[in-house]
Design an enzyme around this catalytic site. Structure first.
Site, short mmCIF file in Angstrom:
data_model
loop_
_atom_site.label_atom_id
_atom_site.label_comp_id
_atom_site.label_asym_id
_atom_site.label_seq_id
_atom_site.Cartn_x
_atom_site.Cartn_y
_atom_site.Cartn_z
N GLU A 1 0.81 -1.22 0.00
CA GLU A 1 0.00 0.00 0.00
C GLU A 1 0.84 1.28 0.00
O GLU A 1 0.95 1.99 1.00
CB GLU A 1 -0.98 -0.01 1.19
CG GLU A 1 -1.91 -1.20 1.15
CD GLU A 1 -3.03 -1.15 2.17
OE1 GLU A 1 -3.99 -1.91 2.02
OE2 GLU A 1 -2.95 -0.33 3.12
N GLU B 1 -5.92 -8.12 -0.44
CA GLU B 1 -6.58 -7.88 0.86
C GLU B 1 -8.03 -7.50 0.60
O GLU B 1 -8.32 -6.67 -0.26
CB GLU B 1 -5.93 -6.74 1.65
CG GLU B 1 -4.60 -7.03 2.29
CD GLU B 1 -4.08 -5.85 3.12
OE1 GLU B 1 -4.92 -5.05 3.60
OE2 GLU B 1 -2.86 -5.75 3.27
#
Length: 436
Positions: A167, A351
């Site tokens: 991320e 995710e």
């Protein structure tokens, strides 16, 4: 659950994800200090001033946790390695105990027939490197490549896949512009440099692993669907800018070797000199793309300095985090990523999950997962090469600035006793994965 394993392609992989600092217990095993330790020690930064010193004590209980993964029927385990556990100073002397831990973890996964899927970095920067400017310092690309060579020189021969940096938006924008994560800055110049350097470090790490003869290397991006709060031109422009900052900057840098024009209007004056010359390193080819998806945001213009955007509360059902549940946006992201960025490259949902206050009978999480698996089905029917889906997360854990309050796990953790108790969602997935 509505869906079962046999509803997906034969080579489709189901996995579960965690991260090192959130579960291991960082104050063990010779790990060095991180900027998260410092951030958590600063009053007001973290709910209840909680830290990752013990977390879920996964460092000592990983065999039990891997048994939970095996018993649920997952194919893959996406874990992260802690830079400071391996290199307490970020550079220099190696903590052999840290390398040994990841060696044991890898072998224990293989013994259970679980594919190891490593992520090199999930936010815990060694403090000595933070003292040198951290992600603001261009040298971090070389430091990260050196760490990559050390950890993957030890366990890389047994990895099914490796991602570089989890991320990039959180590592850079959330942490340097909004100040919600370590190092807790609110500085546009620091942000611009961090955004660029995190991608440069990604590229250098991929090159380092290629030098070790490794394959199945990927990049992982977190995405939020930006939707205009109304039909006005101002809202549409604001949503496009939010989308540029959050999504297109990072995907575009890696896959198109370019940053969005609307983002450059605000960031270009603060980017490091010569940034345009780094795209060959940033855009080094990868073997797959990972997308982390949780929510969408309604965006409106704001009467503030650049970026002049604000989030507007939306009408959809929300998770314990206050995030809207919009599975259709996952379908749109998967389709868009393939069309605009990745082409035929395999895509993984690396995710997806929800925080819920329900510690045992979490039917809300079962419904959430079903809805998002349906979104994956929609993308598959559109020809998107989605190859796997990873649930976040195995355990209730340290949710960064939110401490231990928000629970994302399929397995409940009593943080006083460290007792693990599988929730209804765990058993629902176990049954679904066994079917077919």
């Amino acid at each position: 659950m509505k869906y079962k394993r046999s509803d997906f392609p034969q080579d489709f992989l189901f996995g579960i994800a965690t991260s090192a600092y959130q579960i291991e217990g960082h104050a063990q095993g010779g790990a060095g200090g991180t900027h998260w330790d410092t951030f958590a020690a600063t009053p007001g930064n973290v709910v209840n001033a909680e830290n990752g010193d013990l977390a879920c004590d996964h460092y000592n209980r990983f065999e039990q946790d891997l048994d939970l993964i095996k018993d649920a029927g997952f194919d893959c385990y996406r874990f992260s390695t802690s830079w400071a556990r391996v290199l307490p100073e970020g550079r220099g002397p190696i903590n052999q105990e840290g390398l040994d831990f990841y060696d044991r973890l890898t072998d224990a996964l293989l013994e259970r027939g679980i594919r190891p899927c490593a992520t090199l970095y999930h936010w815990e920067l060694p403090s000595p490197l933070a003292d040198l400017g951290g992600w603001r310092n261009r040298d971090i690309a070389g430091w990260f490549a050196d760490f990559t060579e050390i950890i993957m020189g030890r366990i890389g021969d047994r990895m099914f896949s490796v991602a570089t940096i989890n991320e990039p938006w959180c590592v850079s924008w959330l942490s340097h512009f909004e100040g919600h994560h370590a190092p807790g800055l609110r500085d546009v110049r620091a942000t611009a440099r961090a955004m660029h350097h995190v991608l440069l470090a990604h590229g250098h790490a991929v090159q380092a692993m290629r030098g070790l003869g490794m394959s199945n290397l990927g990049a992982v991006f977190n995405l939020e669907w930006a939707e205009p709060a109304d039909d006005s031109p101002g809202a549409q422009e604001a949503a496009a800018l939010y989308d540029g900052i959050y999504n297109r900057f990072f995907l575009g840098g890696v896959f198109n070797k370019a940053y969005p024009d609307n983002v450059l209007e605000g960031l270009a004056p603060y980017l490091p000199d010569g940034w345009q010359d780094d795209f060959d390193a940033i855009g080094v080819p990868v073997d797959w793309c990972g997308l982390n998806y949780y929510t969408r945001k309604l965006i409106a213009p704001a009467d503030t300095p650049w970026p002049s955007v604000q989030e507007i509360p939306g009408p959809l059902p929300k998770t314990q985090m206050g995030w809207e549940i919009d599975p259709d946006a996952l379908s749109r992201f998967l389709i868009r990523a393939a069309r605009e960025y990745t082409g035929d490259l395999p895509i993984y949902v690396t995710e997806n999950g929800m925080a819920s206050p329900e510690r045992r009978q979490d039917n809300d999480r079962i419904d959430y997962l079903d809805q998002h698996l349906n979104a994956v089905q929609v993308a598959l029917k559109q020809g998107v090469p989605v190859k796997g889906y990873f649930v976040w997360s195995l355990l209730d854990n340290y949710e960064w600035a939110l401490g231990y309050e928000k629970r994302f796990g399929l397995v409940d953790v009593d943080f006083e006793t460290m007792t693990r108790t599988p929730k209804a969602s765990y058993f629902a997935l176990q049954e679904a994965l066994a079917a077919g």
